[in-house]
Design an enzyme around this catalytic site. Sequence first.
Site, short mmCIF file in Angstrom:
data_model
loop_
_atom_site.label_atom_id
_atom_site.label_comp_id
_atom_site.label_asym_id
_atom_site.label_seq_id
_atom_site.Cartn_x
_atom_site.Cartn_y
_atom_site.Cartn_z
N TYR A 64 0.77 -1.14 0.16
CA TYR A 64 -0.02 0.07 -0.01
C TYR A 64 0.98 1.18 0.06
CZ TYR A 64 -5.03 -0.11 0.12
OH TYR A 64 -6.33 0.07 -0.42
N GLU A 97 -0.56 4.83 -0.40
CA GLU A 97 -1.21 5.92 -0.69
C GLU A 97 -0.39 7.09 -0.54
OE1 GLU A 97 -4.68 5.99 2.12
OE2 GLU A 97 -5.47 4.64 0.80
N ASP A 99 -6.99 13.26 -25.33
CA ASP A 99 -6.84 11.74 -24.97
C ASP A 99 -6.22 10.97 -26.23
OD1 ASP A 99 -7.39 9.44 -24.06
OD2 ASP A 99 -9.56 9.81 -23.73
N THR A 120 -4.14 6.01 -21.81
CA THR A 120 -3.94 4.63 -21.39
C THR A 120 -2.55 4.39 -21.58
OG1 THR A 120 -4.68 3.78 -23.21
CG2 THR A 120 -6.23 3.63 -21.72
N LYS A 173 -2.80 -0.53 -25.27
CA LYS A 173 -2.80 -0.12 -26.43
C LYS A 173 -1.55 -0.15 -27.39
CE LYS A 173 -7.41 1.94 -25.71
NZ LYS A 173 -7.53 2.38 -24.45
N ARG A 217 -2.27 -2.40 -18.31
CA ARG A 217 -3.47 -1.91 -18.44
C ARG A 217 -3.30 -0.87 -17.38
NH1 ARG A 217 -6.75 -4.76 -21.74
NH2 ARG A 217 -8.21 -3.06 -21.45
C1 LIG Z 1 -9.60 7.48 -26.00
C2 LIG Z 1 -10.11 6.80 -24.97
N1 LIG Z 1 -9.93 7.21 -23.57
C3 LIG Z 1 -10.30 6.50 -22.61
C4 LIG Z 1 -10.34 5.14 -22.82
C5 LIG Z 1 -10.87 4.18 -21.31
O1 LIG Z 1 -9.63 3.59 -21.18
P1 LIG Z 1 -9.60 2.35 -20.02
O2 LIG Z 1 -10.60 1.19 -20.90
O3 LIG Z 1 -8.42 2.15 -19.53
O4 LIG Z 1 -10.46 2.95 -18.77
C6 LIG Z 1 -10.37 4.37 -24.01
C7 LIG Z 1 -10.56 3.00 -23.98
O5 LIG Z 1 -10.68 2.35 -24.94
C8 LIG Z 1 -10.11 5.21 -25.14
O6 LIG Z 1 -10.20 4.69 -26.30
#
Ligand SMILES: Cc1ncc(COP(=O)(O)O)c(C=O)c1O
Length: 414
Positions: free
Chosen positions: A46, A48, A193, A220, A223, A229
């Site tokens: 842990y 935090e 994003d 993320t 991918k 993950r």
């Molecule tokens: C553009 C985008 N943002 C956020 C996410 C969310 O990611 P997670 O599934 O790890 O929560 C995804 C998932 O496919 C995504 O394509």
Amino acid sequence: MRDKLVEKLIKGEEKRQREGLELIPSENYVSEDVLKANGSVFTNKYSEGYPGRRYYGGQEFTDQVERLAIERACKLFKCKFANVQPHAGAPANVATYFALMEPGDTIMGMDLSHGGHLTHGHPVTYISKIFRFIRYKMKNIETGEIDYDEMLRVAMAEKPKIIMAGFSAYTRELDYAKFSEIAKKVGALAIADMAHIAGLIAGKAVKNPFDYGFDVILTTTHKTLRGPRGGLILTRDSEEIAKKIDKSVFPGFQGGPIMNTIAAKAICFGEALTPAFKKYAEQIIKNSRSMAKVFLNNKIRLIGGGTDNHCVLADIFGSLGVTGKEGQTVLDEVGITLNMNMIADDPRKPMDPSGIRFGTPAITTRGFREKECKRVAELMILTLKNKDNKKVKDSVHKEIKALAKKFPIPKKFV
Ligand SMILES: Cc1ncc(COP(=O)(O)O)c(C=O)c1O
């Protein structure tokens, strides 16, 4: 493993991954080192808080591994601050919204049906009950061009606090300079994003939004980035923004960080900093373009007219009369995994849409180049056109298995 039931399921999944071809654009195969770190004894700890400021003792090694992950993430994406604690992409996005906005504030994001993600404001999400989401779309579905004039017009009228560039099913490169310009004009933060294309940005195969004045990048670590993950929030240079984000991730939104995953993130960032990863990122795009070309040569409509990234979105219902669900199912039968997907302004429903979405991050990790990708695309089309012909499907399945055997999933990349 002493639990034979779970062991059997893990072995089954290993076999499935080994023998089939993974074309889901958000999936990949991680290195053995990433897997090892993710299954390491950091699982037991842990922690935090943040390095040097924890609420529990025994942080000698967790502090070092989190600092290492932060340092590598900043080097990789060319920024000053990184928060490596988000458990996944969606929590990273939500924590950032709460860090930088008040309830009722407005975010402008890409329309889901034009490629945006659920966390960019779909009405089924809880955040859509807290923040106000407005959308932008493509002006031309055949070229993928975004309607920047309309984006500016709406942004001027609605005054969003955040303008979000990013997507999960969009195949062209965004004009980040235009996003930044519009954000500046209306006093919004420019946030990207880049969950889907983080590996392509890390490998310099596509543009980095930070080079165009973006304030924050969300992503993320799985991918195209080929890590565990997890989520990651990067801030270009504003300490004020970075501090707000840290506070929002913990204690605002999450509890203890998942230290084993943070160790795996550190390894992933290290791998992504190598010249081999740069080649990998470039090959992903060459491969998806070679697949897109086969589809176009067969007169199958592609949303955006082709691809600039790892992903292809094909209107198979419009072009072949096969629904997305039928396509996904029949391709699964021959050992090709991908997903059905809504296309822009889809006349069909999400559970059986017009499109399929596929991509090349995982097969590129296996060592596929343009030649093999071209063949896979030909086999996909053959299968779609013969979805009820067992003989054709059996023969395709045999060839897919042989290809998978010829290109085993590697254990290390550098
Ligand atoms: C553009 C985008 N943002 C956020 C996410 C969310 O990611 P997670 O599934 O790890 O929560 C995804 C998932 O496919 C995504 O394509």
